[in-house]
Write a protein that holds these residues in place. Sequence first.
Motif, PDB file in Angstrom:
ATOM      1  N   SER A  91      -0.331  -3.633   4.180  1.00  0.00           N
ATOM      2  CA  SER A  91      -0.477  -2.398   4.581  1.00  0.00           C
ATOM      3  C   SER A  91      -0.456  -2.143   6.129  1.00  0.00           C
ATOM      4  O   SER A  91       0.006  -3.403   6.730  1.00  0.00           O
ATOM      5  CB  SER A  91      -1.770  -1.872   4.179  1.00  0.00           C
ATOM      6  N   LYS A  92      -0.313  -1.024   6.576  1.00  0.00           N
ATOM      7  CA  LYS A  92      -0.222  -0.928   7.917  1.00  0.00           C
ATOM      8  C   LYS A  92      -1.605  -1.124   8.477  1.00  0.00           C
ATOM      9  O   LYS A  92      -2.668  -0.790   8.006  1.00  0.00           O
ATOM     10  CB  LYS A  92       0.192   0.558   8.211  1.00  0.00           C
ATOM     11  N   LYS A  93      -1.672  -1.390   9.951  1.00  0.00           N
ATOM     12  CA  LYS A  93      -2.977  -1.834  10.433  1.00  0.00           C
ATOM     13  C   LYS A  93      -3.444  -0.222  10.842  1.00  0.00           C
ATOM     14  O   LYS A  93      -2.779   0.552  11.177  1.00  0.00           O
ATOM     15  CB  LYS A  93      -2.683  -2.429  11.927  1.00  0.00           C
TER      16      LYS A  93
ATOM     17  N   GLU B 290       0.886 -11.157  10.902  1.00  0.00           N
ATOM     18  CA  GLU B 290       0.058 -10.033  11.698  1.00  0.00           C
ATOM     19  C   GLU B 290       0.402  -9.970  13.163  1.00  0.00           C
ATOM     20  O   GLU B 290      -0.147  -8.964  13.524  1.00  0.00           O
ATOM     21  CB  GLU B 290      -1.341 -10.311  11.073  1.00  0.00           C
TER      22      GLU B 290
ATOM     23  N   SER C 140       0.790  -1.203   0.009  1.00  0.00           N
ATOM     24  CA  SER C 140      -0.068  -0.140   0.117  1.00  0.00           C
ATOM     25  C   SER C 140       0.809   1.222   0.124  1.00  0.00           C
ATOM     26  O   SER C 140       2.066   1.128   0.542  1.00  0.00           O
ATOM     27  CB  SER C 140      -1.138   0.037   1.173  1.00  0.00           C
TER      28      SER C 140
ATOM     29  N   GLU D  49      -4.112  -8.280   2.880  1.00  0.00           N
ATOM     30  CA  GLU D  49      -5.287  -8.507   2.090  1.00  0.00           C
ATOM     31  C   GLU D  49      -5.133  -9.335   0.881  1.00  0.00           C
ATOM     32  O   GLU D  49      -4.295  -9.169   0.218  1.00  0.00           O
ATOM     33  CB  GLU D  49      -6.114  -7.325   1.786  1.00  0.00           C
TER      34      GLU D  49
ATOM     35  N   THR E 179       2.704  -9.309  14.474  1.00  0.00           N
ATOM     36  CA  THR E 179       3.563  -8.032  14.672  1.00  0.00           C
ATOM     37  C   THR E 179       2.746  -6.843  15.209  1.00  0.00           C
ATOM     38  O   THR E 179       3.288  -5.974  15.539  1.00  0.00           O
ATOM     39  CB  THR E 179       4.241  -7.922  13.172  1.00  0.00           C
ATOM     40  N   ALA E 180       1.372  -7.032  14.932  1.00  0.00           N
ATOM     41  CA  ALA E 180       0.523  -6.016  15.194  1.00  0.00           C
ATOM     42  C   ALA E 180       0.729  -4.624  14.400  1.00  0.00           C
ATOM     43  O   ALA E 180       0.025  -3.428  14.667  1.00  0.00           O
ATOM     44  CB  ALA E 180       0.632  -5.546  16.767  1.00  0.00           C
ATOM     45  N   ASP E 181       1.469  -4.684  13.704  1.00  0.00           N
ATOM     46  CA  ASP E 181       1.797  -3.491  12.626  1.00  0.00           C
ATOM     47  C   ASP E 181       1.477  -3.625  11.171  1.00  0.00           C
ATOM     48  O   ASP E 181       1.489  -2.639  10.464  1.00  0.00           O
ATOM     49  CB  ASP E 181       3.101  -2.969  12.756  1.00  0.00           C
ATOM     50  N   LEU E 182       1.173  -4.807  10.777  1.00  0.00           N
ATOM     51  CA  LEU E 182       0.875  -5.190   9.400  1.00  0.00           C
ATOM     52  C   LEU E 182      -0.430  -5.967   9.262  1.00  0.00           C
ATOM     53  O   LEU E 182      -1.205  -6.226  10.239  1.00  0.00           O
ATOM     54  CB  LEU E 182       1.879  -6.199   8.824  1.00  0.00           C
ATOM     55  N   HIS E 183      -1.173  -5.393   8.172  1.00  0.00           N
ATOM     56  CA  HIS E 183      -2.356  -6.243   7.744  1.00  0.00           C
ATOM     57  C   HIS E 183      -2.214  -6.672   6.005  1.00  0.00           C
ATOM     58  O   HIS E 183      -1.422  -6.287   5.431  1.00  0.00           O
ATOM     59  CB  HIS E 183      -3.463  -4.984   7.711  1.00  0.00           C
TER      60      HIS E 183
ATOM     61  N   LYS F 265      -1.641 -14.560   9.100  1.00  0.00           N
ATOM     62  CA  LYS F 265      -1.802 -14.428  10.337  1.00  0.00           C
ATOM     63  C   LYS F 265      -0.965 -14.387  11.354  1.00  0.00           C
ATOM     64  O   LYS F 265      -0.544 -13.616  12.263  1.00  0.00           O
ATOM     65  CB  LYS F 265      -2.741 -15.406  10.763  1.00  0.00           C
TER      66      LYS F 265
END
Length: 388
Positions: free
Chosen positions: A386-388, A369, A342, A377, A371-375, A366
């Motif tokens: 992308s960023k979360k 993810e 993104s 799709e 890492t809590a900073d990535l998303h 998953k």
Amino acid sequence: MNQPETYIRELLAKPRWTDEECRWLLHYLEHTPGAELKAYMLERFRQQGFEIPAPELSASILSRIHDRIQPPARQTPVIPMFRRWRGIAAAAIVVGLAAAAAVFLLRPGRQQPAADHMAALPPQDVAPGGNKARLVLGNGRSVLLDQAADGPIAAGNGEQVHKQDAELIYGPGGSGNNMLITPNGGQYRVQLADGTRVWLNAASSLQYPAAFNSSERTVTLTGEAYFEVAQDAARPFFVKVNGMTVQVLGTSFNINAYSEEQLFTTTLLQGAVRVVAGHQRMTLAPGEQTTLEQRSGLLQRSSGDVENAVAWKNGIFTFKNDELAAVMRDISRWYDVEVAYSEGLNDKIHVSGAMRRQESLQQALKILELTADLHFEVQGRKVTVSKK
């Protein structure tokens, strides 16, 4: 024996586990029937007279593993994977189940967890790669090995080729040059006519003669492969890669030489190899590696991370402060997907962690993810980060 079982056996033979190994075991055991594993472990303890470690010994083991799980301080920003598994409770689960997993999973007749897991794969998910390759024989005939039955493969130049359990085995004789090609999402093994064994990673190729009839043994590689070279002092073994040659007498080593990567890396496990690039020559000792920078042609030597270099062969992804873009290139090759980013996302983010290569794409993403900073799709075979 499948790759996870082999890796567990190797872990239990080691006196100490790294943080990545602890986290991989925890994640792997999270997807196995723990109650059955524990019951089987206790039964084996009773049958063979094993003693359960004393509480003070268990505490010492947990303390050492906990120390290993805690990541060292880094100067560069790192996204630690498996954040929710840190702490002594996570270590306790690893210690409590590792022996059970090894004993239970290696039991004859045990159905493989990965096969059960893949059977229930959702239709929108993407399966991991597997044993897929194409063999091009000396007469030009092409064979899709994942569709071919075990047994002899008919050849036109006198090659003696036998397929058995996702491995090609060559006998003596033959005059043609053969090529083994793995696609994105494929891997394969081959035993050459001299007894050398080669594990070929995804999106790679190996060109070799059906029989080594000259005073030297020469193969040509693109992509990545792990070699266990049969000793033959009278006939040195050469691996040619674009811009580089690795000379071998009898050894085990890994070459990562994907054209899209900035560095070609050769890591030596056992024996000795000489890496030649232009006028540069370096001889490696076990545990060392060379990197060849594609743009400058500079060859450098350093201490290598042997476990990380061959993790793919053992069915594991390992990332140690690797750039996100490099991690996603690995994902792209193994799952045969396109990766996009993104707008504004920094693909220079660094990632550390480990996961099984048998995970489906959705499960692998998953884990990333966490890492809590990535998303991520997923649309068909395109993954957008992308960023979360």
